[in-house]
Design a protein around this motif. Structure first.
Motif, PDB file in Angstrom:
ATOM      1  N   LEU A   1      28.845   1.970 -54.639  1.00 11.15           N
ATOM      2  CA  LEU A   1      28.797   1.457 -53.267  1.00 11.15           C
ATOM      3  C   LEU A   1      29.291   2.552 -52.331  1.00 11.15           C
ATOM      4  CD1 LEU A   1      30.245  -2.128 -53.912  1.00 11.15           C
ATOM      5  CD2 LEU A   1      27.858  -1.398 -53.918  1.00 11.15           C
ATOM      6  N   ASP A   2      28.373   3.369 -51.840  1.00  6.11           N
ATOM      7  CA  ASP A   2      28.807   4.528 -51.065  1.00  6.11           C
ATOM      8  C   ASP A   2      27.962   4.777 -49.817  1.00  6.11           C
ATOM      9  OD1 ASP A   2      26.507   5.391 -52.328  1.00  6.11           O
ATOM     10  OD2 ASP A   2      27.502   6.874 -53.593  1.00  6.11           O
ATOM     11  N   ARG A   3      27.234   3.739 -49.366  1.00  7.82           N
ATOM     12  CA  ARG A   3      26.500   3.830 -48.103  1.00  7.82           C
ATOM     13  C   ARG A   3      27.024   2.752 -47.162  1.00  7.82           C
ATOM     14  NH1 ARG A   3      22.724   8.039 -46.820  1.00  7.82           N
ATOM     15  NH2 ARG A   3      22.029   8.861 -48.827  1.00  7.82           N
ATOM     16  N   THR A   4      27.409   3.111 -45.956  1.00  4.13           N
ATOM     17  CA  THR A   4      28.066   2.170 -45.047  1.00  4.13           C
ATOM     18  C   THR A   4      27.350   2.078 -43.712  1.00  4.13           C
ATOM     19  OG1 THR A   4      30.254   2.422 -46.059  1.00  4.13           O
ATOM     20  CG2 THR A   4      30.202   1.725 -43.763  1.00  4.13           C
ATOM     21  N   LEU A   5      27.266   0.845 -43.225  1.00  5.27           N
ATOM     22  CA  LEU A   5      26.816   0.538 -41.873  1.00  5.27           C
ATOM     23  C   LEU A   5      28.011  -0.024 -41.109  1.00  5.27           C
ATOM     24  CD1 LEU A   5      24.661  -0.252 -39.643  1.00  5.27           C
ATOM     25  CD2 LEU A   5      24.524  -2.457 -40.825  1.00  5.27           C
ATOM     26  N   PHE A   6      28.329   0.536 -39.941  1.00  2.00           N
ATOM     27  CA  PHE A   6      29.468   0.065 -39.157  1.00  2.00           C
ATOM     28  C   PHE A   6      29.030  -0.912 -38.071  1.00  2.00           C
ATOM     29  CE2 PHE A   6      31.187   4.108 -40.806  1.00  2.00           C
ATOM     30  CZ  PHE A   6      32.321   3.596 -41.428  1.00  2.00           C
ATOM     31  N   VAL A   7      29.822  -1.959 -37.923  1.00  2.00           N
ATOM     32  CA  VAL A   7      29.618  -2.967 -36.888  1.00  2.00           C
ATOM     33  C   VAL A   7      30.963  -3.233 -36.221  1.00  2.00           C
ATOM     34  CG1 VAL A   7      27.559  -3.981 -37.936  1.00  2.00           C
ATOM     35  CG2 VAL A   7      29.825  -4.790 -38.647  1.00  2.00           C
TER      36      VAL A   7
ATOM     37  N   ILE B   1      36.463  -3.425 -35.716  1.00  3.70           N
ATOM     38  CA  ILE B   1      35.535  -2.691 -36.586  1.00  3.70           C
ATOM     39  C   ILE B   1      35.198  -3.552 -37.786  1.00  3.70           C
ATOM     40  CG2 ILE B   1      37.410  -1.534 -37.853  1.00  3.70           C
ATOM     41  CD1 ILE B   1      35.554   0.912 -38.122  1.00  3.70           C
ATOM     42  N   GLY B   2      33.966  -3.455 -38.228  1.00  2.00           N
ATOM     43  CA  GLY B   2      33.524  -4.085 -39.456  1.00  2.00           C
ATOM     44  C   GLY B   2      32.595  -3.128 -40.167  1.00  2.00           C
ATOM     45  N   ALA B   3      32.309  -3.397 -41.439  1.00  2.00           N
ATOM     46  CA  ALA B   3      31.450  -2.495 -42.194  1.00  2.00           C
ATOM     47  C   ALA B   3      30.734  -3.240 -43.304  1.00  2.00           C
ATOM     48  CB  ALA B   3      32.264  -1.343 -42.784  1.00  2.00           C
ATOM     49  N   VAL B   4      29.529  -2.784 -43.594  1.00  2.00           N
ATOM     50  CA  VAL B   4      28.726  -3.242 -44.727  1.00  2.00           C
ATOM     51  C   VAL B   4      28.557  -2.036 -45.638  1.00  2.00           C
ATOM     52  CG1 VAL B   4      26.555  -4.288 -45.463  1.00  2.00           C
ATOM     53  CG2 VAL B   4      27.458  -4.770 -43.165  1.00  2.00           C
ATOM     54  N   THR B   5      28.950  -2.161 -46.887  1.00  2.00           N
ATOM     55  CA  THR B   5      28.840  -1.043 -47.827  1.00  2.00           C
ATOM     56  C   THR B   5      28.014  -1.453 -49.033  1.00  2.00           C
ATOM     57  OG1 THR B   5      30.931  -0.083 -47.106  1.00  2.00           O
ATOM     58  CG2 THR B   5      30.137   0.561 -49.269  1.00  2.00           C
TER      59      THR B   5
ATOM     60  N   GLN C   1      32.528   8.806 -37.557  1.00  2.40           N
ATOM     61  CA  GLN C   1      31.852   7.753 -38.313  1.00  2.40           C
ATOM     62  C   GLN C   1      31.507   8.229 -39.722  1.00  2.40           C
ATOM     63  OE1 GLN C   1      27.519   5.892 -37.725  1.00  2.40           O
ATOM     64  NE2 GLN C   1      28.844   5.528 -35.959  1.00  2.40           N
ATOM     65  N   ALA C   2      30.973   9.434 -39.797  1.00  2.00           N
ATOM     66  CA  ALA C   2      30.613   9.997 -41.101  1.00  2.00           C
ATOM     67  C   ALA C   2      31.847  10.205 -41.974  1.00  2.00           C
ATOM     68  CB  ALA C   2      29.871  11.320 -40.906  1.00  2.00           C
ATOM     69  N   ARG C   3      32.942  10.646 -41.365  1.00  2.00           N
ATOM     70  CA  ARG C   3      34.176  10.860 -42.131  1.00  2.00           C
ATOM     71  C   ARG C   3      34.721   9.551 -42.683  1.00  2.00           C
ATOM     72  NH1 ARG C   3      38.490  12.307 -39.886  1.00  2.00           N
ATOM     73  NH2 ARG C   3      37.972  12.318 -37.663  1.00  2.00           N
ATOM     74  N   LEU C   4      34.670   8.477 -41.881  1.00  2.00           N
ATOM     75  CA  LEU C   4      35.164   7.194 -42.376  1.00  2.00           C
ATOM     76  C   LEU C   4      34.267   6.654 -43.488  1.00  2.00           C
ATOM     77  CD1 LEU C   4      37.130   4.877 -42.382  1.00  2.00           C
ATOM     78  CD2 LEU C   4      35.888   3.862 -40.448  1.00  2.00           C
ATOM     79  N   ALA C   5      32.962   6.833 -43.356  1.00  2.00           N
ATOM     80  CA  ALA C   5      32.058   6.384 -44.419  1.00  2.00           C
ATOM     81  C   ALA C   5      32.381   7.091 -45.739  1.00  2.00           C
ATOM     82  CB  ALA C   5      30.607   6.641 -44.008  1.00  2.00           C
ATOM     83  N   GLU C   6      32.704   8.376 -45.651  1.00  2.00           N
ATOM     84  CA  GLU C   6      33.092   9.131 -46.854  1.00  2.00           C
ATOM     85  C   GLU C   6      34.380   8.570 -47.446  1.00  2.00           C
ATOM     86  OE1 GLU C   6      33.625  13.791 -48.149  1.00  2.00           O
ATOM     87  OE2 GLU C   6      34.410  13.163 -46.199  1.00  2.00           O
TER      88      GLU C   6
ATOM     89  N   CYS D   1      39.877   5.898 -40.280  1.00  2.00           N
ATOM     90  CA  CYS D   1      40.268   7.075 -41.078  1.00  2.00           C
ATOM     91  C   CYS D   1      41.781   7.165 -41.218  1.00  2.00           C
ATOM     92  CB  CYS D   1      39.739   8.347 -40.428  1.00  2.00           C
ATOM     93  SG  CYS D   1      37.963   8.608 -40.592  1.00  2.00           S
ATOM     94  N   ALA D   2      42.478   6.971 -40.100  1.00  2.00           N
ATOM     95  CA  ALA D   2      43.941   7.043 -40.128  1.00  2.00           C
ATOM     96  C   ALA D   2      44.517   5.948 -41.011  1.00  2.00           C
ATOM     97  CB  ALA D   2      44.489   6.931 -38.708  1.00  2.00           C
ATOM     98  N   THR D   3      43.945   4.755 -40.934  1.00  2.00           N
ATOM     99  CA  THR D   3      44.432   3.634 -41.740  1.00  2.00           C
ATOM    100  C   THR D   3      44.335   3.941 -43.225  1.00  2.00           C
ATOM    101  OG1 THR D   3      43.801   2.040 -40.019  1.00  2.00           O
ATOM    102  CG2 THR D   3      44.119   1.182 -42.245  1.00  2.00           C
ATOM    103  N   ILE D   4      43.172   4.379 -43.670  1.00  2.00           N
ATOM    104  CA  ILE D   4      42.990   4.676 -45.098  1.00  2.00           C
ATOM    105  C   ILE D   4      43.859   5.855 -45.528  1.00  2.00           C
ATOM    106  CG2 ILE D   4      41.333   5.501 -46.823  1.00  2.00           C
ATOM    107  CD1 ILE D   4      39.210   3.787 -45.431  1.00  2.00           C
ATOM    108  N   ASP D   5      43.931   6.887 -44.703  1.00  2.00           N
ATOM    109  CA  ASP D   5      44.761   8.047 -45.052  1.00  2.00           C
ATOM    110  C   ASP D   5      46.222   7.661 -45.231  1.00  2.00           C
ATOM    111  OD1 ASP D   5      42.586   9.743 -44.990  1.00  2.00           O
ATOM    112  OD2 ASP D   5      43.023  10.557 -42.990  1.00  2.00           O
ATOM    113  N   ILE D   6      46.748   6.866 -44.317  1.00  2.00           N
ATOM    114  CA  ILE D   6      48.153   6.448 -44.394  1.00  2.00           C
ATOM    115  C   ILE D   6      48.380   5.562 -45.606  1.00  2.00           C
ATOM    116  CG2 ILE D   6      49.960   5.096 -43.237  1.00  2.00           C
ATOM    117  CD1 ILE D   6      48.642   6.086 -40.559  1.00  2.00           C
TER     118      ILE D   6
END
Length: 391
Positions: free
Chosen positions: A98-104, A257-261, A83-88, A290-295
């Protein structure tokens, strides 16, 4: 299982709240799906803008399979590495601070969370949302969805906090925003509303008015985020930095997955106990993110979406037919507005009969939201079928 068996089970045991097409798929590969009879379809819907990497992307599959073998879920009572790695990683692609994320777990939940943040941060109770917008089907998100067809019969659940401005109209926003406004929520492109776009001036007006009145600007990137428009976020096409971005769909390439940043300052109002979720941000879905963004970064898929979309828009606009009223969009979210609902339905049917899946939204608009790995040959397949349909 044969299709008729699937359909029978569905009709017997499922809520009948979807108008389903008579197809059921067994697997997918790349931009293609395969039905129970073994037929191949080019999928230009991508699970409604979800499967950005297509189906069975080998690197994404490897990452998710490895995580399943290690640990699928652990509670947010503990620190979660994935979770922390994806937020980064999200912080590395968002504009401004915009660098703080809440995951839903979904886009609707992300919008609910964003609205809670805005109300708590400002201490106010009025929210402005766009007519013809779509923000989800949970209670507050439904209230923010300015389309009565979605709200009918659910009015008891909808707060009177919501007020609706005209999308794209600067004066409409100016006339409604005041010192009681907690937030203005807006989509960079109204996806469910027919792939409608607005001007840079409109988004700048919202930004300026929110700053002036002390309200928060929430940009709903559930459909437009994570590369879809040829930018990481659709709002980046307009040179505006909001206070909160919500996202979902493509972020996990298919897992829920969803996110608020938002910023450090705004996020600080959400202290322990103010919001939470059992499944949100668990190791499985955040590994997928993480894999999605990396790819996407490695394969330059955001730039690919921009370039492919520009070529496709040019091809579609070159089709001369009175049945096509307008072609609009950014990157790989494109709307082909037709003259009637019947024309749009006929295009969808012709495509499906020839092995191509497209979506119709807002009645008369054919919406193209394919995987971001789409090739020129694949886009040309649809363009040819569209040309046949409107001659």
């Amino acid at each position: 299982m044969e299709f008729n068996e699937v359909k029978e089970l569905s009709s017997k045991y499922l809520f009948q709240n979807y108008g389903r097409i008579d197809l059921s798929f067994t697997h997918g590969k790349g931009c293609h799906l395969y039905d129970t009879a073994g037929n191949e379809y080019l999928d230009l819907v991508a699970g409604i803008a979800v499967n950005a990497l297509g189906y069975a992307h080998p690197d994404w599959v490897e990452a998710v399979q490895a995580q399943v073998a290690r640990m699928v879920h652990v509670s947010n009572l503990y620190h979660v590495e994935e979770q922390a790695r994806l937020a980064e990683k999200i912080a590395s692609i968002t504009p401004g601070k915009l660098d703080r994320t809440l995951f839903v777990n979904s886009g609707a939940e992300a919008n609910e969370g964003a609205l809670k943040v805005a109300v708590r941060y400002t201490g106010r109770g009025k929210v402005l949302a766009a007519l013809n917008g779509f923000h989800g089907r949970t209670a507050a998100a439904l209230g923010a969805t300015g389309q009565t067809k979605y709200q009918q019969s659910f009015e008891p659940l909808i707060s009177n906090a919501f007020h609706y401005y005209e999308y794209g109209n600067c004066e409409s926003v100016k006339s409604m925003i005041d010192k009681d406004t907690a937030a203005v929520i807006v989509e960079p492109i109204q996806g469910e509303g027919g792939v409608r776009t607005a001007s840079a001036e409109f988004f700048k007006t919202i930004r300026d008015e929110c700053t002036d009145k002390g309200a928060l600007m929430i940009v709903d990137e559930v459909q437009t985020g994570i590369g879809r428009t040829g930018q990481w976020y659709g709002i980046q096409n307009f040179g505006v930095v909001p206070d909160i971005i919500t996202m979902a769909k493509a972020l996990g390439n298919g897992v829920p997955i969803g996110a608020v940043t938002t910023t450090d300052e705004i996020s600080a109002v959400m202290t322990p106990g103010t919001h939470g979720t059992t499944f949100g941000g668990n190791p499985l879905v955040t590994t997928a993110g993480c894999a999605t963004i990396d790819i996407m970064k490695r394969d330059n898929l955001v730039q690919h979406a921009q370039e492919m979309g520009a070529r496709w828009m040019a091809d579609l606009k070159a089709i001369d037919s009175p049945k096509i009223k307008e072609v609009r969009g950014y990157g790989l979210i494109i709307g082909v507005e037709t003259d009637t609902n019947e024309t749009a339905s006929a295009i969808q049917k012709h495509c499906r009969e020839n092995g191509v899946l497209v979506n119709v939204c807002h009645g008369n608009t054919v919406r193209l939201i394919p995987p971001l790995i789409l090739t020129d040959a694949e886009k040309d397949t649809f363009t040819g079928l569209l040309r046949e349909s409107v001659q």
